[in-house]
Each structure stands twice: as structure tokens, then as C-alpha cells.
Enzyme design. Structure first.
Site, mmCIF file in Angstrom:
data_model
loop_
_atom_site.group_PDB
_atom_site.id
_atom_site.type_symbol
_atom_site.label_atom_id
_atom_site.label_comp_id
_atom_site.label_asym_id
_atom_site.label_seq_id
_atom_site.Cartn_x
_atom_site.Cartn_y
_atom_site.Cartn_z
ATOM 1 N N CYS A 20 46.979 -35.330 -1.146
ATOM 2 C CA CYS A 20 46.327 -36.377 -0.353
ATOM 3 C C CYS A 20 47.281 -37.054 0.636
ATOM 4 O O CYS A 20 46.908 -37.322 1.776
ATOM 5 C CB CYS A 20 45.642 -37.407 -1.246
ATOM 6 S SG CYS A 20 46.687 -38.182 -2.486
ATOM 7 N N ASP A 50 39.387 -41.078 4.056
ATOM 8 C CA ASP A 50 39.743 -40.672 2.699
ATOM 9 C C ASP A 50 39.878 -39.155 2.630
ATOM 10 O O ASP A 50 38.926 -38.434 2.923
ATOM 11 C CB ASP A 50 38.645 -41.159 1.740
ATOM 12 C CG ASP A 50 39.002 -40.957 0.282
ATOM 13 O OD1 ASP A 50 39.993 -40.244 -0.007
ATOM 14 O OD2 ASP A 50 38.291 -41.509 -0.583
ATOM 15 N N HIS A 99 40.205 -37.376 -0.047
ATOM 16 C CA HIS A 99 39.831 -36.866 -1.369
ATOM 17 C C HIS A 99 38.463 -36.195 -1.364
ATOM 18 O O HIS A 99 37.534 -36.594 -2.078
ATOM 19 C CB HIS A 99 39.891 -38.001 -2.389
ATOM 20 C CG HIS A 99 41.248 -38.593 -2.532
ATOM 21 N ND1 HIS A 99 41.679 -39.637 -1.742
ATOM 22 C CD2 HIS A 99 42.281 -38.284 -3.345
ATOM 23 C CE1 HIS A 99 42.922 -39.948 -2.066
ATOM 24 N NE2 HIS A 99 43.310 -39.144 -3.045
#
Length: 399
Positions: free
Chosen positions: A74, A279, A281
Site C-alpha cells: 500500500c 485508498d 487497498h
């Protein structure tokens, strides 16, 4: 089914909180919006940022390594996003907007190809992970903000198309003279030009079209300034909050990479007391370019309202980024930073000085040649590992 796949499923079902209707200003990478009257403009701006997420089924890293970065990549993806924003500003301009139903510009396709998940792309997950080994990070290990900044600095040397100077300001100090020497290496800083023989030919050999005229490029190499910072011990010190917000208001802002326990994010702005972020993820299949070089790009843009979190949830270990296309833009950034340091609304996050303090050693003066990145990490590695101790605390919080 893991959390990343669940996130990918929510993409399709639109289970995202809508952008708030508020009278407070919304700031996105140096641009101010009104959430009540410019909602579509806000979403267009956010969607136009490059969104790099976990991927799966790409060629093995190093030939025999991982074929997915889910669970560990990430921060590497956040590093790709902040550098991707710099490349967009460099080649397309901050006001460029993505339109999925239109033929894309060649410069945009070239930018995307620099991040495709394969070993020969300048800034691929493969390159970042393998260069990180020299920073003491085995492939598959989680990175902190400083580590990814150091890796991007090394990789940018090989990007002859963009010709960026990526400078990582250490010890919470930005040295103006050091940056100008890097961005204008042919000047002796005594008022006379010291352009080396053949420099004019080199400056005339830019690949592809870009927004900047060749004459300007000859005077200043575009700067990506990354500043690793620690804004507290286990939690962010509230004295830095207003200063952090003001960074998103600067026209040179590239945003911030950082996060909270268990996750790294790319922060692109704020509204009220909430940070706005992309994000990484989300696990998506690896993308393969078409035979004609075009890239199916829908999954590289976040087409739903951006995520938000309260600023007090931010882990104190971050790296702030800024892009200066010209020397005038850098001088303007310095003026704005000095103005901010005079405000009483918060503590300065870093120091801006004219010349290098006697106790500092220039990391950028070491290992500048491409070959050195593969053969000798000795001096720069010791320096960077000292500062990378801040990353280790970030990573411990993220376990």
C-alpha cells in the site's frame, strides 16, 4: 475473502459515503472548491488523479517473487500516486482532466506506461520493490514514507523523458541552495553560467511533447520535493494540524503520503477537520497494454466520492510532496512557506534555510550516477537508514 477484495466489491456496488454538503471550503492539491456549488468539479478533479491500488496476477517480481502486492504494497502504491501526480503536472498540467470516453493524449499514455506492473516500467511495483532491497527492505515487506521517498529518488534518475529532480529533504530541513544546485547544476551560483560542454545538445533532446518549453527546461530541471516528517510520537501533535492543512492550499502541493495503523493512504486535500484521500487497498487485476501501446485506464481512476478521515487519526509519520516546474515556482513556494512560518496558527513542520547548516551532509551529493545505485550504497545508505528509523516506528504501529 480478504478485506482488499471486499473493498473491490464495494467499488461496483457504490457503497461509498457521498461527499458532504458543507459551506466549508474544500481544498484539493492547491485548488479551492465550494462543496455546495462545485460538487461535480470536485469529483472531476479527484477522478483525474492517478489511482494506484493493489494488483494481482502480474509477472513475478524478480522472476520468482510475488505476483500480487496485496497486504504489503500500500505505501509503494501511495508513492506511485504522489509521483504520478508530479508527472501529470509535468507533462499535462495541474488543470488537466481525465475523460474516459475520449482518446487520451500521448503524454498521458506515456505516464501510465511508466507505472504498469512489469519489470521494465520506470516506476512499476517491480522496480520499487527491487530498489527497496538496497534500502534494507526485502521484497514483500511494508515500507514507511521515508523509504518510498528514497526509492523514488533513485528511480527518477533513469527517467530520461521526464528529467525530474527528486529531492528528499532530510532532518526536517529544506536547503534552498542545495535544491538550486540540483535543479540548475550548470550554474556556479556566483552569477555566471557554468554550463558544461554539450549541455545545450542534451537539453534539446527531450522525448515527447511536454507543457514546458525546451528553453525553460534548459534553465531548470523540474523539481519533486519530498519531505519526510514526524509530527508527533504515537499521535499527531495538534499544534501541526493547521500547518498541515495549509500545505494542501499551496499551488505546488502534491499531497501527502502516510496513513493510520494497518493502512497507508495518499492524502490529496481536506474539508473541515477531515482529510481527503485515495485508498490503495483495492485488489484489481493487473493491466496489460494493448499492442498499439494504449492502456485500458478505467481502473487507474477512482470513480466514486473520495474517502475521508478525521485529521487526528493520521499517523504522525508522513512525507509531504511539492512540485515546482520552474525556478519561479520554487521561489514562490519558498515565499509562501516563509509566510506560513510567521503565522501563529500552528507550528512549522519543517525549516527552510538558504544554505546548508554545517552539521548536515548532502545525501543528494552521493550516488548520483545510475551505476552507483546498483553497486555502492555505503555512505548514502548509512545516512538514509538513520533517518529511516522514523519509518520503523510507523511500521510497528501498522502491524
Amino acid at each position: 475473502m480478504d478485506a482488499a477484495t471486499l473493498t473491490y466489491d464495494t467499488l461496483r456496488f457504490g457503497e461509498f459515503e457521498d461527499f458532504p454538503e458543507t459551506s466549508e471550503p474544500v481544498w484539493i492539491l492547491g485548488k479551492q472548491y465550494n462543496a455546495l456549488t462545485e460538487r461535480d468539479d470536485i469529483l472531476s478533479d479527484v477522478t483525474s488523479r492517478l489511482w494506484f491500488t493493489y494488483r494481482k496476477n502480474f509477472p513475478p517480481i524478480g522472476g520468482t517473487g510475488p505476483t500480487s502486492d496485496t497486504g504489503w504494497g500500500c505505501m509503494l502504491r501511495c508513492g506511485q500516486m504522489i509521483l504520478g501526480e508530479a508527472l501529470v503536472c509535468r507533462h499535462l498540467g495541474r488543470d488537466w482532466r481525465w475523460a474516459g470516453d475520449k482518446k487520451q493524449r500521448e503524454e498521458y499514455i506515456s505516464i501510465l506506461n511508466a507505472f504498469i506492473d512489469k519489470k521494465d516500467s520506470y516506476y512499476s511495483i517491480h522496480q520499487i520493490a527491487q530498489m527497496g532491497v538496497g534500502e534494507g527492505k526485502p521484497i514483500g515487506q511494508w515500507y514507511g514514507p521515508n523509504t518510498v521517498a528514497q526509492v523514488l529518488k533513485k528511480l527518477a534518475v533513469f527517467d530520461t523523458w521526464s528529467r525530474l529532480v527528486v529531492h528528499v529533504a532530510m532532518d526536517n530541513t529544506v536547503v534552498i541552495e542545495e535544491i538550486k544546485r540540483l535543479c540548475m547544476p550548470w550554474l556556479d551560483f556566483a552569477g555566471a553560467s557554468a554550463e558544461p560542454e554539450g549541455a545545450g545538445e542534451l537539453n534539446g533532446c527531450l522525448e515527447g511533447a511536454c507543457a514546458l518549453a525546451e528553453e525553460e527546461t534548459a534553465l531548470w530541471k523540474p523539481l519533486v520535493l519530498l519531505i519526510p516528517l514526524r509530527l508527533g510520537l504515537s499521535d499527531i501533535n495538534e499544534a501541526y494540524i493547521e500547518t498541515l492543512k495549509q500545505c494542501f492550499m499551496l499551488p505546488q502541493s502534491l499531497g501527502v503520503i502516510g496513513g493510520k495503523p494497518n493502512s497507508a493512504h495518499y492524502f490529496i486535500g481536506y474539508v473541515g477537520e477531515e482529510l481527503i484521500y485515495l485508498d490503495p487497498h483495492t485488489t484489481q487485476p493487473a493491466v496489460e497494454p494493448y499492442e498499439d501501446g494504449q492502456v485500458p485506464d478505467e481502473t487507474y481512476h477512482c470513480q466514486h466520492p473520495p474517502c475521508r478521515m478525521h485529521i487526528c487519526e493520521l499517523d504522525p509519520s508522513i512525507a509531504a510532496g511539492f512540485f515546482c516546474q520552474t525556478e519561479d515556482e520554487f521561489d514562490d513556494w519558498c515565499m509562501r512557506i516563509r509566510r506560513l512560518s510567521c503565522n501563529r496558527g500552528g507550528l512549522p513542520m519543517f525549516e527552510l534555510v538558504d544554505s546548508q547548516p554545517s552539521h548536515m551532509v548532502s545525501v543528494d551529493a552521493l550516488n548520483l550516477t545510475p551505476d552507483a545505485h546498483f553497486t555502492d550504497f555505503s555512505d548514502s545508505d548509512r545516512l538514509e537508514r538513520f533517518f529511516d528509523s522514523e519509518d520503523e516506528e510507523f511500521e510497528i504501529l501498522s502491524l
